[in-house]
Scaffold this motif. Sequence first.
Motif, short mmCIF file in Angstrom:
data_model
loop_
_atom_site.label_atom_id
_atom_site.label_comp_id
_atom_site.label_asym_id
_atom_site.label_seq_id
_atom_site.Cartn_x
_atom_site.Cartn_y
_atom_site.Cartn_z
N LEU A 129 -21.54 -11.24 -7.06
CA LEU A 129 -20.86 -12.19 -7.94
C LEU A 129 -21.57 -13.53 -7.86
CD1 LEU A 129 -18.34 -12.99 -9.71
CD2 LEU A 129 -17.27 -13.71 -7.55
N TYR A 130 -21.93 -14.09 -9.03
CA TYR A 130 -22.49 -15.44 -9.10
C TYR A 130 -21.39 -16.38 -9.60
CZ TYR A 130 -27.50 -14.74 -8.23
OH TYR A 130 -28.72 -14.50 -7.64
N VAL A 131 -21.31 -17.56 -8.98
CA VAL A 131 -20.35 -18.60 -9.40
C VAL A 131 -21.12 -19.90 -9.64
CG1 VAL A 131 -18.43 -17.56 -8.16
CG2 VAL A 131 -19.87 -19.22 -6.99
N ARG A 132 -20.42 -20.91 -10.15
CA ARG A 132 -21.07 -22.19 -10.42
C ARG A 132 -21.66 -22.78 -9.15
NH1 ARG A 132 -16.47 -23.86 -13.93
NH2 ARG A 132 -17.11 -23.40 -16.06
N LYS A 133 -22.74 -23.52 -9.31
CA LYS A 133 -23.43 -24.14 -8.18
C LYS A 133 -22.45 -24.96 -7.36
CE LYS A 133 -27.46 -24.89 -6.17
NZ LYS A 133 -28.31 -23.79 -5.71
N GLY A 134 -22.37 -24.64 -6.06
CA GLY A 134 -21.48 -25.35 -5.17
C GLY A 134 -20.03 -24.96 -5.29
N GLY A 135 -19.71 -23.98 -6.16
CA GLY A 135 -18.31 -23.61 -6.38
C GLY A 135 -17.79 -22.51 -5.49
N GLY A 136 -18.65 -21.92 -4.68
CA GLY A 136 -18.23 -20.80 -3.84
C GLY A 136 -17.20 -21.17 -2.80
N ARG A 137 -17.13 -22.45 -2.41
CA ARG A 137 -16.19 -22.88 -1.38
C ARG A 137 -14.74 -22.77 -1.84
NH1 ARG A 137 -20.39 -26.63 -1.05
NH2 ARG A 137 -19.28 -28.04 -2.47
N LYS A 138 -14.52 -22.69 -3.14
CA LYS A 138 -13.15 -22.62 -3.67
C LYS A 138 -12.52 -21.24 -3.47
CE LYS A 138 -14.00 -23.73 -7.92
NZ LYS A 138 -13.77 -24.09 -9.34
N TYR A 139 -13.36 -20.24 -3.20
CA TYR A 139 -12.86 -18.86 -3.16
C TYR A 139 -12.95 -18.30 -1.75
CZ TYR A 139 -14.05 -19.67 -8.05
OH TYR A 139 -14.17 -20.22 -9.31
N LYS A 140 -11.94 -17.52 -1.38
CA LYS A 140 -11.90 -16.85 -0.08
C LYS A 140 -11.81 -15.35 -0.33
CE LYS A 140 -11.76 -20.78 2.19
NZ LYS A 140 -12.91 -21.25 2.97
N MET A 141 -12.92 -14.67 -0.24
CA MET A 141 -12.95 -13.23 -0.53
C MET A 141 -13.75 -12.51 0.54
SD MET A 141 -13.73 -13.34 -4.64
CE MET A 141 -15.16 -14.42 -4.46
N ALA A 142 -13.26 -11.34 0.91
CA ALA A 142 -13.96 -10.53 1.91
C ALA A 142 -14.44 -9.19 1.34
CB ALA A 142 -13.05 -10.27 3.11
N ALA A 225 -26.34 -21.67 -10.73
CA ALA A 225 -25.40 -20.75 -10.09
C ALA A 225 -25.81 -20.42 -8.66
CB ALA A 225 -25.28 -19.46 -10.90
N ASP A 226 -24.81 -20.04 -7.87
CA ASP A 226 -25.01 -19.57 -6.50
C ASP A 226 -24.50 -18.14 -6.37
OD1 ASP A 226 -26.14 -21.85 -5.36
OD2 ASP A 226 -24.18 -22.76 -4.99
N GLU A 227 -25.18 -17.34 -5.58
CA GLU A 227 -24.67 -16.01 -5.27
C GLU A 227 -23.58 -16.14 -4.21
OE1 GLU A 227 -26.12 -12.19 -2.71
OE2 GLU A 227 -27.63 -13.08 -4.04
N TYR A 228 -22.39 -15.59 -4.51
CA TYR A 228 -21.32 -15.62 -3.52
C TYR A 228 -21.69 -14.68 -2.37
CZ TYR A 228 -16.67 -15.94 -1.52
OH TYR A 228 -15.62 -16.18 -0.66
N PRO A 229 -21.54 -15.12 -1.11
CA PRO A 229 -22.01 -14.32 0.04
C PRO A 229 -21.15 -13.10 0.33
CG PRO A 229 -20.87 -16.29 0.81
CD PRO A 229 -20.97 -16.41 -0.69
N PRO A 486 -32.34 -9.21 -0.76
CA PRO A 486 -32.93 -10.54 -0.58
C PRO A 486 -32.61 -11.16 0.77
CG PRO A 486 -32.01 -10.34 -2.78
CD PRO A 486 -31.60 -9.12 -2.03
N ASN A 487 -31.41 -10.92 1.29
CA ASN A 487 -31.03 -11.55 2.56
C ASN A 487 -31.89 -11.05 3.72
OD1 ASN A 487 -29.03 -13.03 1.32
ND2 ASN A 487 -27.42 -11.54 1.74
N GLU A 488 -32.29 -9.79 3.67
CA GLU A 488 -33.13 -9.26 4.74
C GLU A 488 -34.54 -9.84 4.66
OE1 GLU A 488 -30.85 -4.95 5.21
OE2 GLU A 488 -32.85 -5.02 4.32
#
Length: 534
Positions: A129-142, A225-229, A486-488
């Motif tokens: 999931l990609y979200v707006r740049k810097g917007g990932g902090r708003k969401y808490k998903m596991a 956009a940022d990739e949500y981790p 990509p993370n590896e």
Amino acid sequence: MTSEHGSIRFKKILFVCLVIFLCQFSDSDVQASNLPKSLTTATYSWRPFIYEETGTSIRTYTGLDLRLATLIFRKIGVELKCAEEMSWDKLLTELKEGEKDIVISALPNPERFEYAYYSDIFRSSANVLYVRKGGGRKYKMADDRDMLMMFKEKSFRLGVVEGYSYGDVQIDKYISDPANSSQIVRTQNDESLFHILQKGDIDGFLIDQIVGADIAYKKRLRYIADEYPMTISQLPYYVIFSKKTTNPELVKEFNHSLAQIKASGEYSKLVQEYLFPVLLGFTTGQPWFFFVELAGVICFSLSGILLAKKDGYDITGALVLAAMPGVGGGIVRDLIARREHLGIQKAPEYLIAVIFTVLLAYVVININEKLKVRKASSPFLTKVQGGIERIPFNAIVEILDALGLSTLSIIGVVVALETKSYPLWLWGPLFAAITSAGGGVMRDIVRGDFSHPSLKGSFYPEIALIWGFILSVFLLWYSNRLNYYPNEIFAAVMTVIAGSFIMRILAVLFKWRVAPFCDDGTNKFCILNDEKKS
């Protein structure tokens, strides 16, 4: 009589063997005749897997998946013809109606099983999931369940590509549910998802992890956009065959050829060519990497400026000596690799940084010289110059220089991959050393300094060779895997940067030097340290 009987037996055995051979040949001939001479498909703008190459007068179609499928079919005597680019939804419709024979890289979907045969697993990847740049902090998903709950609770406007299956039953169900239609925005391709996110029409979008990294890197859209981790789903991709125009025998031959190609190493070479530049670009395209690399180029430039001051060069001479170690190695590397566009042309900000560094140094050095003359008559000027002299410039330069060495080494390996310079274990470390240390050698030649300090025991290019080799070998090993993330690759790049940086700092602190060749009458390799030479 015995010999005659033995001769007859031998002839019978020979006859039986000949019959068996001819039967096998006939069977394979019949089997080959059942295969079509050609198959049709189409591209659908899905870099780096399948896409239309632009920038040339001749229309060409390429990508990892298309090249791989073409190679597999060629080995079983079938030509793969690729039509012009179309939307994914339209391509599936044409496959269903028999107007196209195959679709490359499709996910399993119950509806598609009704009109298509599936090959063995062609390749694996993951959706994110990609979200707006810097917007990932708003969401808490596991996990996926948290994500779907968040979509509903926050009325999350989700961008998707029309006709795509995202490999998860619950996610596909959510997207197709008419109750959620007001929150779903559909587009024709993945790149447009970035643009509608930028406009504010959506809050985020689903995309293949490698495709997202490629678009962000190649199109310079990382600022959007940022990739949500969180990995949404691990996905097996397949080639699907139209039931109207193909048969199970063709699929069986395709699967057999696919297994042979993966076993032979041909699959690994295609991965190195198409995926690794993208996966490495996931790191080298980040802002922090650019600034570290830029700092290294500036430090290389400072070494040329100091030599220009020492030898009495004017500002033009200083610019030449500063540019050589800063960008000269990259130019030599690109010429050797026959790169289509020199790196300095694609990214002129490095040369601009060298020019500004020279101009700034010219002003600072001249002011400092004037301060030396006037400080005796002015206590204030004496304090100013004393403050300048107390700044640990050497330590700062050494640290930034070590960072520059480590980042430029990575760039050397990336260029070896981009230009298909094989074997990678050879050209990767060579380009790493040329990029980081080649400019210094050129500078010494221009100065007429035939002592070539960078090649006589400094333990500088050797660090780039060592860590460039380690990264190249890792990539060769990694290319034999089925899944690529990509993370590896990011972790591997960070390990190489840290390793080369620490090794350079230790070399400076402990004054490590490379043992030289010396003429001691025996023409053997010997070690001369600083104490012996003194």
